[in-house]
Design an enzyme around this catalytic site. Sequence first.
Site, PDB file in Angstrom:
ATOM      1  N   GLY A  10       0.869  -1.249  -0.130  1.00 16.93           N
ATOM      2  CA  GLY A  10      -0.048  -0.077   0.150  1.00 16.93           C
ATOM      3  C   GLY A  10       0.924   1.121  -0.014  1.00 16.93           C
ATOM      4  O   GLY A  10       2.278   1.137  -0.070  1.00 16.93           O
ATOM      5  N   ASP A  34      -3.572 -12.971   3.951  1.00 21.31           N
ATOM      6  CA  ASP A  34      -4.878 -12.280   4.117  1.00 21.31           C
ATOM      7  C   ASP A  34      -5.065 -12.109   5.584  1.00 21.31           C
ATOM      8  O   ASP A  34      -5.263 -13.325   6.099  1.00 21.31           O
ATOM      9  CB  ASP A  34      -5.940 -12.894   3.289  1.00 21.31           C
ATOM     10  CG  ASP A  34      -7.389 -12.401   3.337  1.00 21.31           C
ATOM     11  OD1 ASP A  34      -7.547 -11.643   4.255  1.00 21.31           O
ATOM     12  OD2 ASP A  34      -8.037 -12.486   2.270  1.00 21.31           O
ATOM     13  N   ALA A  58      -5.137  -2.570   5.610  1.00 24.37           N
ATOM     14  CA  ALA A  58      -6.638  -2.158   5.907  1.00 24.37           C
ATOM     15  C   ALA A  58      -7.410  -2.013   4.379  1.00 24.37           C
ATOM     16  O   ALA A  58      -6.987  -1.838   3.293  1.00 24.37           O
ATOM     17  CB  ALA A  58      -6.627  -0.913   6.682  1.00 24.37           C
ATOM     18  N   TYR A  59      -8.863  -2.166   4.787  1.00 25.36           N
ATOM     19  CA  TYR A  59      -9.686  -1.780   3.532  1.00 25.36           C
ATOM     20  C   TYR A  59      -9.812  -0.404   3.599  1.00 25.36           C
ATOM     21  O   TYR A  59     -10.671   0.094   4.733  1.00 25.36           O
ATOM     22  CB  TYR A  59     -11.083  -2.609   3.854  1.00 25.36           C
ATOM     23  CG  TYR A  59     -11.960  -2.199   2.840  1.00 25.36           C
ATOM     24  CD1 TYR A  59     -11.620  -2.008   1.499  1.00 25.36           C
ATOM     25  CD2 TYR A  59     -13.669  -2.400   2.972  1.00 25.36           C
ATOM     26  CE1 TYR A  59     -12.834  -1.604   0.306  1.00 25.36           C
ATOM     27  CE2 TYR A  59     -14.347  -1.954   2.162  1.00 25.36           C
ATOM     28  CZ  TYR A  59     -14.135  -1.783   1.040  1.00 25.36           C
ATOM     29  OH  TYR A  59     -14.972  -1.413  -0.103  1.00 25.36           O
ATOM     30  N   THR A  60      -9.256   0.679   2.922  1.00 24.90           N
ATOM     31  CA  THR A  60      -9.375   2.257   3.249  1.00 24.90           C
ATOM     32  C   THR A  60     -10.258   2.841   2.135  1.00 24.90           C
ATOM     33  O   THR A  60     -10.156   3.984   2.191  1.00 24.90           O
ATOM     34  CB  THR A  60      -7.811   2.232   2.892  1.00 24.90           C
ATOM     35  OG1 THR A  60      -7.428   2.032   1.508  1.00 24.90           O
ATOM     36  CG2 THR A  60      -6.649   1.864   3.721  1.00 24.90           C
ATOM     37  N   ASP A 100      -7.726   9.464  11.901  1.00 23.73           N
ATOM     38  CA  ASP A 100      -8.529  10.585  12.340  1.00 23.73           C
ATOM     39  C   ASP A 100     -10.187  10.552  12.428  1.00 23.73           C
ATOM     40  O   ASP A 100     -10.697  11.006  13.198  1.00 23.73           O
ATOM     41  CB  ASP A 100      -8.214  12.060  11.802  1.00 23.73           C
ATOM     42  CG  ASP A 100      -8.211  11.758  10.104  1.00 23.73           C
ATOM     43  OD1 ASP A 100      -8.286  10.826   9.633  1.00 23.73           O
ATOM     44  OD2 ASP A 100      -8.562  13.028   9.557  1.00 23.73           O
ATOM     45  N   TYR A 123     -16.134   3.119   8.324  1.00 21.60           N
ATOM     46  CA  TYR A 123     -14.491   2.948   8.193  1.00 21.60           C
ATOM     47  C   TYR A 123     -14.035   3.280   9.723  1.00 21.60           C
ATOM     48  O   TYR A 123     -13.365   2.811  10.149  1.00 21.60           O
ATOM     49  CB  TYR A 123     -13.993   3.919   6.943  1.00 21.60           C
ATOM     50  CG  TYR A 123     -12.348   3.868   7.070  1.00 21.60           C
ATOM     51  CD1 TYR A 123     -11.577   3.201   6.767  1.00 21.60           C
ATOM     52  CD2 TYR A 123     -11.867   5.262   7.653  1.00 21.60           C
ATOM     53  CE1 TYR A 123     -10.214   3.315   6.842  1.00 21.60           C
ATOM     54  CE2 TYR A 123     -10.585   5.356   7.692  1.00 21.60           C
ATOM     55  CZ  TYR A 123      -9.561   4.328   7.216  1.00 21.60           C
ATOM     56  OH  TYR A 123      -8.450   4.636   7.296  1.00 21.60           O
ATOM     57  N   TRP A 148      -5.193  11.982   6.316  1.00 19.72           N
ATOM     58  CA  TRP A 148      -4.991  12.531   4.718  1.00 19.72           C
ATOM     59  C   TRP A 148      -3.523  12.282   4.309  1.00 19.72           C
ATOM     60  O   TRP A 148      -2.698  13.078   3.779  1.00 19.72           O
ATOM     61  CB  TRP A 148      -4.889  14.280   5.077  1.00 19.72           C
ATOM     62  CG  TRP A 148      -6.351  14.727   5.530  1.00 19.72           C
ATOM     63  CD1 TRP A 148      -7.577  14.279   6.147  1.00 19.72           C
ATOM     64  CD2 TRP A 148      -6.714  16.054   5.288  1.00 19.72           C
ATOM     65  NE1 TRP A 148      -8.344  14.968   6.337  1.00 19.72           N
ATOM     66  CE2 TRP A 148      -7.934  16.287   5.833  1.00 19.72           C
ATOM     67  CE3 TRP A 148      -6.416  17.131   4.644  1.00 19.72           C
ATOM     68  CZ2 TRP A 148      -8.867  17.434   5.669  1.00 19.72           C
ATOM     69  CZ3 TRP A 148      -7.031  18.304   4.625  1.00 19.72           C
ATOM     70  CH2 TRP A 148      -8.202  18.410   5.062  1.00 19.72           C
TER      71      TRP A 148
HETATM   72  N1  LIG Z   1      -4.844   6.931   3.112  1.00 20.66           N
HETATM   73  C1  LIG Z   1      -5.341   7.661   4.339  1.00 20.66           C
HETATM   74  O1  LIG Z   1      -5.711   8.871   3.937  1.00 20.66           O
HETATM   75  C2  LIG Z   1      -5.198   7.380   5.691  1.00 20.66           C
HETATM   76  C3  LIG Z   1      -5.626   8.257   6.593  1.00 20.66           C
HETATM   77  C4  LIG Z   1      -5.384   7.633   7.890  1.00 20.66           C
HETATM   78  C5  LIG Z   1      -5.286   6.324   8.170  1.00 20.66           C
HETATM   79  N2  LIG Z   1      -4.682   5.492   7.388  1.00 20.66           N
HETATM   80  C6  LIG Z   1      -4.363   4.178   7.633  1.00 20.66           C
HETATM   81  O2  LIG Z   1      -3.097   3.996   7.318  1.00 20.66           O
HETATM   82  C7  LIG Z   1      -2.999   2.687   6.766  1.00 20.66           C
HETATM   83  C8  LIG Z   1      -2.372   2.742   5.374  1.00 20.66           C
HETATM   84  O3  LIG Z   1      -2.881   3.251   4.433  1.00 20.66           O
HETATM   85  P1  LIG Z   1      -2.631   3.103   3.225  1.00 20.66           P
HETATM   86  O4  LIG Z   1      -3.545   4.414   2.625  1.00 20.66           O
HETATM   87  O5  LIG Z   1      -1.305   3.033   2.990  1.00 20.66           O
HETATM   88  O6  LIG Z   1      -3.555   1.904   2.391  1.00 20.66           O
HETATM   89  P2  LIG Z   1      -3.650   1.482   1.084  1.00 20.66           P
HETATM   90  O7  LIG Z   1      -2.516   2.048   0.228  1.00 20.66           O
HETATM   91  O8  LIG Z   1      -5.213   1.526   0.732  1.00 20.66           O
HETATM   92  O9  LIG Z   1      -3.039  -0.331   1.065  1.00 20.66           O
HETATM   93  C9  LIG Z   1      -3.765  -1.033   1.781  1.00 20.66           C
HETATM   94  C10 LIG Z   1      -3.061  -2.261   2.229  1.00 20.66           C
HETATM   95  O10 LIG Z   1      -3.651  -3.270   2.976  1.00 20.66           O
HETATM   96  C11 LIG Z   1      -3.495  -4.319   2.216  1.00 20.66           C
HETATM   97  N3  LIG Z   1      -4.811  -5.193   2.580  1.00 20.66           N
HETATM   98  C12 LIG Z   1      -6.110  -4.857   2.214  1.00 20.66           C
HETATM   99  N4  LIG Z   1      -6.883  -6.065   2.329  1.00 20.66           N
HETATM  100  C13 LIG Z   1      -5.994  -7.024   3.037  1.00 20.66           C
HETATM  101  C14 LIG Z   1      -6.371  -8.329   3.660  1.00 20.66           C
HETATM  102  N5  LIG Z   1      -7.592  -8.716   3.543  1.00 20.66           N
HETATM  103  N6  LIG Z   1      -5.220  -9.083   4.063  1.00 20.66           N
HETATM  104  C15 LIG Z   1      -3.816  -8.154   4.031  1.00 20.66           C
HETATM  105  N7  LIG Z   1      -3.723  -7.200   3.393  1.00 20.66           N
HETATM  106  C16 LIG Z   1      -4.686  -6.519   3.047  1.00 20.66           C
HETATM  107  C17 LIG Z   1      -3.541  -4.016   0.794  1.00 20.66           C
HETATM  108  O11 LIG Z   1      -2.820  -5.197   0.136  1.00 20.66           O
HETATM  109  P3  LIG Z   1      -2.842  -5.469  -1.674  1.00 20.66           P
HETATM  110  O12 LIG Z   1      -2.656  -4.107  -2.221  1.00 20.66           O
HETATM  111  O13 LIG Z   1      -1.696  -6.425  -1.775  1.00 20.66           O
HETATM  112  O14 LIG Z   1      -3.924  -5.953  -2.138  1.00 20.66           O
HETATM  113  C18 LIG Z   1      -2.488  -2.989   0.797  1.00 20.66           C
HETATM  114  O15 LIG Z   1      -1.107  -3.423   1.192  1.00 20.66           O
HETATM  115  C19 LIG Z   1      -4.141   1.734   6.742  1.00 20.66           C
HETATM  116  O16 LIG Z   1      -4.465   1.068   8.137  1.00 20.66           O
HETATM  117  C20 LIG Z   1      -5.272   3.065   6.800  1.00 20.66           C
HETATM  118  O17 LIG Z   1      -6.382   2.736   7.502  1.00 20.66           O
HETATM  119  C21 LIG Z   1      -4.827   5.950   5.912  1.00 20.66           C
END
Ligand SMILES: NC(=O)c1ccc[n+]([C@@H]2O[C@H](COP(=O)([O-])OP(=O)(O)OC[C@H]3O[C@@H](n4cnc5c(N)ncnc54)[C@H](OP(=O)(O)O)[C@@H]3O)[C@@H](O)[C@H]2O)c1
Length: 285
Positions: A10, A34, A58-60, A100, A123, A148
Amino acid sequence: MRIAIFGATGLLGKALMEEWSGDEVRGFGSKDADIRDPAQVLAALQGMPPDWVVLAAAYTDVDGCESHGDLAFAVNTQGAVNVANAAKSLGSRLLFLSSDYVFDGTKTAPYETSDSRAPRSVYGSTKAEAECALLGILPKCCIVRTSWLFGVGGKCFPDTILKLAASRPKIEVVNDQRGCPTYARDLARGIMQLCRKQATGIVHVTNRGECTWFDFAREIVAASGLATTVCPTTSDKFVRPAARPQYSVLSPRSLEAYGIALPPWQEGLRDYLARRHEQEAAKSL
Ligand SMILES: NC(=O)c1ccc[n+]([C@@H]2O[C@H](COP(=O)([O-])OP(=O)(O)OC[C@H]3O[C@@H](n4cnc5c(N)ncnc54)[C@H](OP(=O)(O)O)[C@@H]3O)[C@@H](O)[C@H]2O)c1
């Protein structure tokens, strides 16, 4: 130290894999393990076993979570519980990525780690429930709330704005949601330091400063030298399935307690733009 990273494919995971130095690091995407399946999680970790497990998987898709609630809870809450149970059985420390969006956004001053959770979206609820469950399983786990997120190698707000700005003379962006952009590379460095400092409990980790999405978009366009006009608008003109907190600035106090400070978000943005430019140039060769 030995470090295991779930979510290594991710946005944040890629930055963690790139930035982490001086330790033995193994990363897992969903195809490797998984997290909904406890056996797959344990099998991934058993070979190491790690000093720290960083759970960035995470499922983001915040809007997707509204219509796929079962999947959202299965990955973000039960998946996190599965990882925590595996970490506990192997004697590993756990650092969990939260959001957040566990807050309702009714405050007008930065959220402290002691403020009550009150999520307004599915979420946010999956993350809030995961936090409570993890603190029960591993009371010394570290919960990093961020906001963000943006970075190279994935879909993110600056990438969307740059693509829109390339083809439109004018774009409208909401000016009534306030938060703090966080650059994945800076967050990855912060997480690495927190693990080295054996951090426990909830820590808020974002870049310094705050802005609205409109301010952020204006800075992206200006820093890229584009001529597109960015106009402010309101959230009622862009109704989306999931409610977003109107205000979700996270206080840096809990991070500063560990002697760590991230740079202002504008600095992160400059680095992002330079790296994105390099990547685009390499693609066109
Ligand atoms: N994006 C934001 O703005 C934001 C803000 C606050 C907090 N966060 C948190 O920060 C963290 C990183 O976010 P990100 O934006 O880097 O996420 P992302 O780019 O959407 O990547 C999600 C990751 O989770 C993996 N994943 C999804 N479903 C899975 C499952 N069932 N089993 C194992 N792996 C799984 C994906 O693997 P594959 O790609 O291999 O499927 C990918 O590596 C998350 O916990 C998110 O909730 C994000």
